[in-house]
Structure formats: structure tokens, C-alpha cells
Write a protein that holds these residues in place. Structure first.
Motif, PDB file in Angstrom:
ATOM      1  N   LEU A 159       0.832  -1.206   0.000  1.00  0.00           N
ATOM      2  CA  LEU A 159       0.000   0.000   0.000  1.00  0.00           C
ATOM      3  C   LEU A 159       0.867   1.257   0.000  1.00  0.00           C
ATOM      4  O   LEU A 159       0.601   2.213  -0.750  1.00  0.00           O
ATOM      5  CB  LEU A 159      -0.932  -0.004   1.210  1.00  0.00           C
ATOM      6  CG  LEU A 159      -1.828   1.232   1.387  1.00  0.00           C
ATOM      7  CD1 LEU A 159      -2.730   1.421   0.175  1.00  0.00           C
ATOM      8  CD2 LEU A 159      -2.670   1.106   2.662  1.00  0.00           C
ATOM      9  N   ALA A 160       1.905   1.281   0.828  1.00  0.00           N
ATOM     10  CA  ALA A 160       2.815   2.427   0.849  1.00  0.00           C
ATOM     11  C   ALA A 160       3.514   2.582  -0.498  1.00  0.00           C
ATOM     12  O   ALA A 160       3.689   3.700  -1.007  1.00  0.00           O
ATOM     13  CB  ALA A 160       3.841   2.270   1.965  1.00  0.00           C
ATOM     14  N   ASN A 161       3.911   1.460  -1.084  1.00  0.00           N
ATOM     15  CA  ASN A 161       4.537   1.488  -2.402  1.00  0.00           C
ATOM     16  C   ASN A 161       3.565   2.020  -3.454  1.00  0.00           C
ATOM     17  O   ASN A 161       3.930   2.827  -4.319  1.00  0.00           O
ATOM     18  CB  ASN A 161       4.997   0.078  -2.772  1.00  0.00           C
ATOM     19  CG  ASN A 161       5.952   0.066  -3.958  1.00  0.00           C
ATOM     20  OD1 ASN A 161       6.404   1.102  -4.425  1.00  0.00           O
ATOM     21  ND2 ASN A 161       6.240  -1.121  -4.452  1.00  0.00           N
ATOM     22  N   LEU A 162       2.312   1.582  -3.365  1.00  0.00           N
ATOM     23  CA  LEU A 162       1.288   2.068  -4.292  1.00  0.00           C
ATOM     24  C   LEU A 162       1.125   3.583  -4.172  1.00  0.00           C
ATOM     25  O   LEU A 162       1.022   4.292  -5.183  1.00  0.00           O
ATOM     26  CB  LEU A 162      -0.038   1.373  -4.009  1.00  0.00           C
ATOM     27  CG  LEU A 162      -1.266   1.886  -4.791  1.00  0.00           C
ATOM     28  CD1 LEU A 162      -1.056   1.706  -6.295  1.00  0.00           C
ATOM     29  CD2 LEU A 162      -2.536   1.179  -4.325  1.00  0.00           C
ATOM     30  N   GLU A 163       1.109   4.086  -2.940  1.00  0.00           N
ATOM     31  CA  GLU A 163       0.972   5.534  -2.753  1.00  0.00           C
ATOM     32  C   GLU A 163       2.159   6.286  -3.351  1.00  0.00           C
ATOM     33  O   GLU A 163       1.998   7.378  -3.904  1.00  0.00           O
ATOM     34  CB  GLU A 163       0.815   5.859  -1.270  1.00  0.00           C
ATOM     35  CG  GLU A 163      -0.535   5.450  -0.694  1.00  0.00           C
ATOM     36  CD  GLU A 163      -0.781   6.006   0.698  1.00  0.00           C
ATOM     37  OE1 GLU A 163       0.092   6.741   1.207  1.00  0.00           O
ATOM     38  OE2 GLU A 163      -1.846   5.722   1.266  1.00  0.00           O
ATOM     39  N   MET A 164       3.371   5.695  -3.240  1.00  0.00           N
ATOM     40  CA  MET A 164       4.530   6.336  -3.862  1.00  0.00           C
ATOM     41  C   MET A 164       4.356   6.411  -5.375  1.00  0.00           C
ATOM     42  O   MET A 164       4.669   7.423  -6.011  1.00  0.00           O
ATOM     43  CB  MET A 164       5.820   5.587  -3.521  1.00  0.00           C
ATOM     44  CG  MET A 164       6.474   6.030  -2.227  1.00  0.00           C
ATOM     45  SD  MET A 164       8.281   5.817  -2.225  1.00  0.00           S
ATOM     46  CE  MET A 164       8.828   7.267  -3.134  1.00  0.00           C
ATOM     47  N   HIS A 165       3.860   5.321  -5.964  1.00  0.00           N
ATOM     48  CA  HIS A 165       3.634   5.313  -7.412  1.00  0.00           C
ATOM     49  C   HIS A 165       2.524   6.283  -7.797  1.00  0.00           C
ATOM     50  O   HIS A 165       2.631   6.987  -8.805  1.00  0.00           O
ATOM     51  CB  HIS A 165       3.300   3.892  -7.878  1.00  0.00           C
ATOM     52  CG  HIS A 165       4.492   3.030  -8.086  1.00  0.00           C
ATOM     53  ND1 HIS A 165       5.158   2.953  -9.288  1.00  0.00           N
ATOM     54  CD2 HIS A 165       5.162   2.209  -7.233  1.00  0.00           C
ATOM     55  CE1 HIS A 165       6.188   2.122  -9.174  1.00  0.00           C
ATOM     56  NE2 HIS A 165       6.205   1.656  -7.934  1.00  0.00           N
TER      57      HIS A 165
END
Length: 400
Positions: A158-164
């Protein structure tokens, strides 16, 4: 008979693919050197690259989700064998997981070849794949306590998705989503250190193991969890510097109290132990100083965060992979003497990167160069001495 069969089958598998720690520890360390070197060259303008999100986004993302999560994957895919008593992932499945991780690293550097959307899909696919492989044996024997790491990997995703999403939509913040990933990593380090530090310290110093205090573990880990959740929810609820700063100080105090109970001073003659305790001290001090920085704007948060990234994450990773690699390759828990230089180098890298630009901002580039050199030295030493161990069969002839 089962062990004989396992050994015969295992001999058909290259040693590097016999357990999760082997490819991910080695490749993670190599990538840790490569990524820092590439970032310094980009930062200095020596080379011109256009990774997804730009150089700044790429540097932050790759140190957390490229380097850090590779090590996390290797650790969890190895630990699940001890937790469940079932053979860990190996061979073709392990190779596919590794190639998925590697594809993400290549794609992020060359978005013009793959296209931004495919790059994002490739990068986001790795941690869910690891979570699936990790969950299968845990669910098979209903060992739900260790299933905890599966939703944790989901939060990392989820954190990675927000970065993207921050690349495509400015409603999402690169900074806060990256800090969410780092706080998740800090939370994971805190949980794992709470599990292993008292035992490792007792075994390594031949002393009595410190009995954990339940409320202190809950407070130390819980305060980090609240910080992490607040950062993940930033696009919805916003960000309060006062709340965040106060909670960082509270979390750092709990970490310090727990660290003192582990008696770090008795580990000074054992590099495998003091390196672990030093990294936890970087975390506790880093949290407190970060809290002060968010309450007092003149303190530079962008530099202080490196106490967590370089000293905390980098230091703990180096301490843990050098220990786990010895144990799981059938060796005594005595690292090569040169690893002491690596442990010192990673600690100095954190101090130089965090405090140098703070007190002498006009020399910032010099301090970044020194810190990067020390970081690369630390992991090059690991690669040089542990690479052969990770690419060859166990010394004791057992599977793994």
C-alpha cells in the motif's frame, strides 16, 4: 530417509536457489551498493538518467522498496522454514520471485522501454507474490501467530502504491508515502529486534536472557504502528507536524527504554551483537531527534531521517544478514574479522550523513560523498566475504 531424499533433490538445485536468504541477501547487498553509487552520480550531474518519478523519487523508493524489501523477503522466506518445519521455497519458485524483484529494478530505471504503467505493475507485484508464498506453509499448519507478516507485506504494498500514485497524481505526497514505507520498515525492525535481540545477547555473552515486558513491547511497537498508519492515511486526514513530532519522541523514548533493558554494554566484545544494538540505538535517537525537528522547524528533518535509513535500516540489515548467512550456511556464528570494519563504516555513514550537513550546510555534498563511500565500503565487504558462502552449499551438508 526424508533427509536423504531432500539432499538428493537439493543437489539438483544451484546453491544460490536453495533458500530465500541466498539470492536476496546477496543481490540486495549488491543493489545497495549500485543504487547509492548511481544516486550520487545522478545527484552530482555526472550521469543523466530519467527513472520513473525522477532521480529523487527513485533514490528514496529504491532504498526502501528495492534494497530494504529484498532483504525483508530473503529473511521471511528463510524464517518461515524455522517457524513451520516445512521446507522453504527454493528452485524455480525462488528464481521466479527473484526475477520479479529484478525486473522491477530494471523497469524503474528504464520507463521509456516498458512504459510507466507496466513499470508500476511490475514493481507492485513483488511483495504480494512474496506474501502469497509466505502464507501457504503458515496456513497449512495453522500457525497464525506468524501470519502477522502477510498483512505487514500488504501494508508495504500500500505504501509502495501511494509512492507510485504520487508520480501520476499530485494528491499523493512522495514524501509522506516514502516516510510511511520507512516507518513500516522501522516497525518491522522493532518487532524483529524484540524477538531476537534478548536471545542473541544472552547466547552471545553467556548471560541470562532478559525477560520481555509485554506493555513495553506493545508501547514500543504500537507507537510506531500509529506513526505508520498516520502517514499512510495522510492523503485522507492530512498531516499534523505537532502530533507527528510528539509521537516520534514518545516512540523514541520507548525504544530507548527497551534497548537499555537489553544491556547493550555487555556486547561490546562481540561484533555480531554490538552491531545489532548500535542499529537499534540509531533508531531510538533518530526518532527522538526527528520528533524535535518536527516541533522545531530550524532542525533539518531531511538530514535526520538518515539516522533511521542509514544507521537503523542499513545497520540492522548488515548485522542481521551477516549473522543469518553464517547460521544458515552451516558455519559458526563468528563473522570474518573484516566485518567489524563494515559495522563501523555503516555507523559512521549514518553520523556523517545526518549531522554533517546539519552543522556545515555549505559542505553538504562532501558529507554525502563521505557517507555514500562508507555505505558502499560496508556492503562491499559483506559481498566479498559472504558472496562465496551464499553461492556454495552448506558446510555441514544439511539442506539449505
Amino acid at each position: 530417509m526424508m533427509q536423504i531424499t531432500d539432499l538428493k533433490e537439493e543437489q539438483k538445485t544451484p546453491p544460490l536457489l536453495r533458500l530465500g536468504f541466498r539470492p536476496f541477501f546477496l543481490s540486495g547487498a549488491i543493489f545497495g551498493v549500485f543504487a547509492i553509487l548511481l544516486w550520487v552520480l545522478m545527484y552530482r550531474g555526472v550521469i543523466s538518467l530519467s527513472p520513473l518519478g525522477g532521480g529523487y523519487w527513485w533514490h528514496i523508493h529504491e532504498m526502501i522498496f528495492g534494497f530494504g524489501c529484498a532483504i525483508v523477503a530473503g529473511f521471511l522466506l528463510t524464517a518461515v522454514q524455522n517457524w513451520t518445519g516445512m521446507r522453504g521455497v527454493q528452485g524455480t519458485t525462488l528464481l521466479l520471485l527473484f526475477l520479479l524483484w529484478l525486473a522491477g529494478r530494471i523497469a524503474l530505471l528504464t520507463p521509456e522501454i516498458f512504459g510507466n504503467i507496466l513499470v508500476t505493475i511490475l514493481d507492485l507485484s513483488f511483495l504480494p507474490a512474496v506474501a502469497y508464498v509466505l502464507a501457504k506453509p503458515i496456513l497449512a499448519i495453522k500457525q497464525y501467530r506468524n501470519l502477522f507478516f502477510v498483512p505487514l507485506l500488504t501494508l508495504f504494498t500500500l505504501a509502495n502504491l501511494e509512492m507510485h500514485l504520487a508520480v501520476y497524481n499530485h494528491s499523493f505526497s512522495i514524501i509522506y508515502s516514502a516516510y510511511a514505507g520507512l516507518m513500516l520498515m522501522t516497525f518491522l525492525m522493532s518487532v524483529m529486534a524484540g524477538r531476537v535481540a534478548p536471545m542473541f545477547t544472552a547466547n552471545g555473552t553467556k548471560t541470562t536472557k532478559v525477560t520481555p515486558i509485554a506493555w513495553l513491547d506493545i508501547a514500543a511497537n504500537g507507537s510506531l504502528a500509529v506513526l505508520m498508519i498516520s502517514l499512510l492515511l495522510e492523503p485522507v486526514v492530512g498531516f499534523s507536524a505537532t502530533f507527528f513530532g510528539a509521537l516520534l519522541i514518545i516512540a523514541g523514548c520507548f525504544q530507548t527504554l527497551r534497548w537499555l533493558r537489553w544491556r547493550p554494554w555487555i556486547t561490546l566484545q562481540v561484533p555480531l551483537l554490538w552491531s545489532l544494538h548500535a542499529s537499534m540505538k540509531f533508531i531510538s535517537v533518530g526518532l527522538i531527534l526527528l520528533g524535535i525537528a518536527y516541533l522545531i522547524p530550524t532542525v533539518p528533518t531531511n538530514h535526520i531521517w538518515h539516522l533511521l535509513t542509514v544507521g537503523g535500516m542499513g545497520g540492522l540489515i548488515l548485522a542481521m544478514i551477516s549473522r543469518v548467512s553464517l547460521g544458515h550456511t552451516g558455519r559458526n556464528l563468528v563473522p570474518p574479522k573484516t566485518m567489524t570494519i563494515a559495522y563501523i563504516a555503516i555507523s559512521l555513514a549514518a553520523v556523517v550523513r545526518a549531522f554533517g550537513p546539519w552543522f556545515m550546510p555549505e559542505k553538504t555534498m562532501m558529507f554525502i560523498d563521505i557517507s555514500a563511500t562508507l555505505w558502499m565500503l560496508a556492503f562491499i565487504i559483506f559481498i566479498a566475504f559472504y558472496g562465496p558462502m551464499l553461492m556454495t552449499a552448506r558446510k555441514d551438508g544439511r539442506p539449505g
